[in-house]
Design an enzyme around this catalytic site. Structure first.
Site, short mmCIF file in Angstrom:
data_model
loop_
_atom_site.label_atom_id
_atom_site.label_comp_id
_atom_site.label_asym_id
_atom_site.label_seq_id
_atom_site.Cartn_x
_atom_site.Cartn_y
_atom_site.Cartn_z
N GLY A 86 35.22 7.12 -14.29
CA GLY A 86 35.25 8.41 -13.64
C GLY A 86 34.99 9.49 -14.65
O GLY A 86 35.12 9.30 -15.86
N GLY A 129 35.65 13.72 -14.97
CA GLY A 129 36.05 15.01 -14.43
C GLY A 129 35.31 16.10 -15.15
O GLY A 129 34.43 15.82 -15.97
N GLY A 130 35.65 17.32 -14.86
CA GLY A 130 35.00 18.44 -15.51
C GLY A 130 35.34 18.49 -16.97
O GLY A 130 34.73 19.23 -17.73
N GLY A 146 36.66 15.53 -19.01
CA GLY A 146 36.81 14.34 -19.82
C GLY A 146 36.50 13.10 -19.01
O GLY A 146 36.39 13.14 -17.79
N VAL A 171 37.16 9.04 -17.88
CA VAL A 171 38.21 8.05 -17.68
C VAL A 171 37.58 6.68 -17.83
O VAL A 171 36.51 6.42 -17.27
CB VAL A 171 38.84 8.20 -16.29
CG1 VAL A 171 40.00 7.22 -16.13
CG2 VAL A 171 39.32 9.63 -16.08
N ASP A 224 51.61 22.29 -9.15
CA ASP A 224 50.22 22.12 -8.73
C ASP A 224 50.14 21.07 -7.63
O ASP A 224 49.62 19.98 -7.81
CB ASP A 224 49.32 21.75 -9.90
CG ASP A 224 47.84 21.88 -9.51
OD1 ASP A 224 47.57 22.51 -8.47
OD2 ASP A 224 47.00 21.34 -10.23
#
Ligand code: NAG
Ligand code: NAG
Ligand code: NAG
Ligand code: NAG
Length: 927
Positions: free
Chosen positions: A588, A590-591, A593, A595, A742
């Site tokens: 995966g 993300g914006g 980093g 995974v 969050d």
């Protein structure tokens, strides 16, 4: 008017014992236990008026303080009343007195307030024998003593007499006495006896021991319509008389002044249901002429009870009822009526009436008693830990909670803040029914013992704020991770994997990202990760020959079978490289980093390598590491370890194979049935988790509570009922509490079996440590759409704001639509629902994928509930209780539909989970 037998036992008349009784005979005190309460330890004396040998009560109780009365009472009352023991602390204070099992005892507790505390305020408190309420101690006069007698056969080797503070003044006691009685006296068909009244007719003197071998206290009883008669002769008991009413009591009697009228008296029952035993003693004390007779019958409420009887000159005979007296109207009028040929009126010398009370022989489970006594000794517990741990049931030892078994068992032990030192006691293991153990805020040292993992009933362990050392037992962590146990070990500076507030991550000033799997980049990442993980799991399951990745060793080198959880620790970059086979499998992005899939032994992990370019701060990295390293809870994502090395930063997590909640609700092929959804909603509202629905539904409990907490509002309903979720643990299991800040459905990840775990703690905050605050002023972070509009305008939070949030969640469950739909001009789910409801077709509102597979009444009802919850005016919103009730009705409707048509009853949808997501372009090799 009939003379009423008052309750003279409660009112020792001032001065009535003043007459110094000269004892003719030294009486036998064998078997007597005579405690002068408040007498200095180890002292004793012979009371001058009675000859009774009193000893200090100090050996029979470990609490309470002594106080002397003013000297004025020394001129009036027997010496045991000159001082007392009072109990200004603790709800329960108990005497533990060894007695002879199976012996019938007359037990007496005596009390003289005498304004000992200078407050001139009469207290009221309760007296218990073991589990059973003996009675309420209630005074009418500062200067009058009162006492209570019971006749009871204990079937145990000791007896517990407890004074219970009922918040109406400080309990105290002046004397506690035990007198053995022949077992043939005062027999009942069932139950023990509590003295209601004991009357000596025709006198103004009080008599007790010295005269009465059983130390019954005989109070004088006279009445203006009666004539006293007396004799100076000795009145002997008749042959085989066992009641031994003293001669001095029998030598006076009362007869009606009007010799043609009966002698009448009555008593009023405490309760209509009370039953009584009455004992009447008669002796003729007038020398009768040849032409005189005294013959009479004894009636109760006009019904014949005893007689005709003709008392014998100077010879006592005691009459009593073989069975309990009971009158459904609560009337007890005794009349002594002469027979026609009697020349003299009736006569009575002495009378006793007892109420039947049930004194239970219930005791806490012997094994548990022994264990808790050992624990008490081990730690020198200095609380109200006296007498039976679980009894009286309403007032167990402080810190204990017991169950309702016939021999109650200890199910909760709270020894927090008790100055405990040494190791965690192995005795605890033997509390086999224990569910909750709280040893927090002590100075316990040594290791967290392995045996805690082997206590099957144990669900919650709190060990925070101690000085425990070493690693946590792997078996214990296993139970934490499979959600069968909650463990908190915060603030044990020397405990591996449990960091104190800021000792975990090195303090480095560097700015970089925390691309937590499910946060930035959101759904796409999660979906991708979930899909890949799912796919990989499938592959792994097919090919059993998964090779073993080189395993990073634990610092303190434990044995090979250490579970993954034990290695929650810092990894080196080279270990990460090995773990991920040189970052061979990105799963995966993300914006901020990437995974990667990794393995530690055969366990899959997600390795997040953090990009230094991200906007997230180093603090956030620290926050997450610190938080996850010190909390263990089945509903929080497990952080396996972290990397914090030069330019390399990373987080190693357990895998979450089923993606997140938002996915399950809306975008994944997993279809929750209508019944599933209702159960989820009820569970979210109420937190009732059955085995079967726990996993999936704790998701929403977490979410709802998170929302609740984000609003900084203490919603008592919710926090009470939403137990055992990850969030509840953050708030209440961690001290100081942690705010997640969050909340998103995308931050709630699901394991393979749909167990929910909270993720992404980058924004979480701890409360200030001084405990002074129940809320924080901080910019509200999180996801818009859940906030009560009234809160926005008024800035005032009420519990109805939570109801609003819950309504939004409920709408999500019902419709599976996004809270705010980007595709439709940012329309909010509430606006959308309002429009659709107006069209009048429930199928337009409910998730269309359900294809009408629901009871439409149930569906309408749930939509109504949701809409009521999101009313813009908070006063129109229901309470959470009402919501729960209504949702249960919805579920019942749906259930009855399914019962009628069992073929609908299928939950296969989750099991046949199939993923139809495009896999990334790289294609992992099957291994
Ligand atoms: C009983 O006898 C005495 C004399 O011995 C007499 O004075 C009295 O009146 C008698 N009483 C009755 C009731 O007959
Ligand atoms: C008195 O009368 C009763 C019946 O009312 C009788 O049983 C009893 O024997 C009589 N007693 C004497 C002393 O005459
Ligand atoms: C911890 O225990 C001490 C006494 O041992 C007590 O004064 C203190 O209030 C306790 N702290 C907490 C947070 O309970
Ligand atoms: C905690 O235990 C360690 C030894 O394991 C000891 O050196 C230290 O003094 C203890 N700290 C406290 C506060 O008792």
């Amino acid at each position: 008017m009939i003379m009423e037998i008052l309750r003279p036992l409660l009112f020792g008349l001032l001065g009535c014992l003043a007459a110094v009784q000269i004892l003719v005979l030294a009486q036998d005190q064998t078997g007597f236990i005579s405690l002068d309460c408040g007498l200095p330890e180890n002292s004793s004396y012979e009371e001058l008026t009675t000859g009774i040998n009193y000893i200090s009560d100090a050996a029979y109780i470990s609490t309470g303080e002594s106080q002397d009365l003013t000297s004025k009472y020394k001129n009036i009352y027997e010496r045991q009343f000159w001082n007392l023991r009072y109990f200004s602390t603790g709800t329960r204070n108990c005497y533990n007195v060894s007695i002879n099992r199976g012996t019938k005892y007359l037990i007496r507790a005596s009390f003289l307030y005498g304004n000992y505390d200078g407050f001139n305020r009469l207290p009221k408190f309760n007296l218990y024998v073991g589990q059973s309420l003996w009675g309420s101690v209630e005074f009418t006069e500062v200067d009058l003593y009162l006492w209570k007698d019971i006749i009871h056969i204990p079937l145990t080797d000791n007896i517990y007499i407890c004074l219970i503070n009922i918040n109406q003044g400080t309990p105290f006691i002046s004397a506690l006495e035990f007198r053995p009685l022949p077992n043939t006296t005062y027999t009942t068909t069932g139950g023990s006896l509590s003295l209601y009244s004991r009357a000596n007719f025709g006198t103004d003197q009080t008599y007790r021991f010295g005269y009465d071998v059983f130390d019954r206290i005989w109070l004088p009883f006279t009445y203006k319509k009666w004539t006293n008669v007396s004799t100076s002769n000795t009145v002997d008991p008749t042959n085989h008389a066992i009641y031994e009413v003293p001669s001095i009591v029998m030598s006076t009697a009362a007869t009606p002044t009007n010799s043609s009228s009966p002698l009448e008296f009555k008593w009023n029952p405490d309760e209509v249901t009370s039953q009584y035993y009455a004992y009447m003693s008669f002796a003729e004390i007038v020398k009768l002429q040849a032409n005189q007779t005294r013959v009479f019958n004894v009636n109760l409420n006009g019904q014949h009870l005893f007689g005709p009887l003709s008392p014998i000159y100077l010879s006592t005979k005691t009459f009593y009822s073989e069975t309990a007296l009971y009158d459904a109207n609560g009337q007890y009028e005794i009349s002594l009526v002469s027979t026609e040929n009697s020349t003299l009126p009736p006569l009575i010398n002495a009378f006793e009436v007892y109420k039947v009370i049930n004194i239970s022989d219930l005791r806490t489970d012997t094994a548990d008693v022994n264990v808790i006594m050992s624990i008490k000794l081990t730690y020198g517990v200095n609380k109200d830990w006296q007498a039976d741990p679980c009894l009286p049931k309403a007032y167990p030892w402080s810190g204990l909670i017991c169950n309702n078994d016939t021999a109650p068992r200890i199910i909760s032990l709270d020894l927090s803040s008790s100055d405990l030192t040494g190791e965690i006691s192995p005795y605890i293991f033997n509390l086999s029914m224990l569910q909750t153990l709280d040893l927090s805020n002590n100075s316990l040292s040594g290791k967290v013992p392995d045996f805690l993992a082997n206590m099957p009933s144990l669900k919650v362990i709190k060990l925070d704020k101690n000085n425990l050392t070493g690693p946590l037992p792997p078996e214990l962590l296993k139970r934490v991770n499979n959600n069968s146990l909650t463990l908190s070990v915060e603030d044990n500076p020397n405990l591996d994997g449990a960091c104190a507030s800021d000792s975990c991550a090195e303090k480095k000033k560097k700015s970089f990202i925390v691309p937590v799997v499910a946060s930035v980049g959101g759904l796409l990442v999660v979906l991708t990760v979930a899909a890949i993980i799912f796919w990989i799991v499938k592959l792994r399951n097919k090919s059993q020959d998964h090779s073993t990745v080189p395993v990073p060793r634990v610092k303190d080198t434990k044995s090979n079978n250490d579970s993954l959880e034990v290695r929650r620790r810092q990894f080196t970059y080279s270990e990460i490289v090995r773990m991920t086979e040189n970052f061979a499998r990105p799963v995966g992005e993300g914006g901020s980093g990437r995974v990667y899939l990794g393995h530690i032994e055969n366990v899959q992990v997600a390795v997040k390598m953090l990009s230094p370019l991200s906007a997230h701060s180093y603090q956030q990295f620290q926050t997450e590491v610190k938080l996850l390293m010190r909390v263990y809870h089945g509903n929080l994502t497990s952080l396996v370890g972290y990397l914090n090395e030069k330019d390399h930063f990373g987080l190693i997590y357990e895998y979450m194979t089923k993606g997140n909640l938002a996915q399950v609700l809306s975008e994944s092929p997993v279809l929750l049935t209508w019944e599933d959804r209702l159960r989820i909603a009820i569970d979210a509202a109420q937190g009732e988790k059955t085995q079967q629905n726990y996993r999936v539904y704790s998701v929403l409990s977490t979410n709802t509570l998170l929302l609740t907490f984000l609003l900084h509002h203490k919603n008592e309903i919710l926090s009470q009922i939403l137990k055992n979720t990850g969030l509840e643990y953050l708030h209440h299991g961690c001290k100081p509490p942690i705010v997640h800040r969050d909340v998103k459905t995308t931050n709630i990840l699901l394991t393979d079996n749909f167990q929910a775990k909270l993720a992404d703690f980058g924004l979480s905050k701890s409360f200030p440590n001084d405990g002074s605050k129940t809320h924080m002023s901080t910019t509200v972070a999180g996801t818009p759409g859940y906030f009560d509009p009234e809160y926005y305008t008024s800035n005032r939070l009420t519990e109805k704001s939570d109801v609003y949030s819950f309504g939004v969640v409920l709408l999500e469950i019902i419709t599976c639509r996004p809270v705010i739909s980007r595709a439709q001009k940012n329309v909010h789910i509430i606006q959308w629902a309002t429009t659709m409801i107006a069209q009048g077709d429930i199928r337009n509102v409910i998730d269309p994928r359900l294809k009408g597979e629901f009871d439409s009444n149930s569906a309408w009802k749930s939509v109504e509930i949701a809409m009521a919850c999101v009313s813009s005016n908070s006063s129109s919103r229901p309470t959470m209780n009402q919501v729960v009730t209504e949702l249960k009705n919805c579920l019942a409707m749906e259930m009855s539909r399914k019962t009628e048509n069992p073929s609908l009853n299928s939950r296969d949808s989750i099991e046949t989970f199939s993923i139809s997501i495009n896999l990334p372009t790289y294609s992992p090799e099957a291994r």
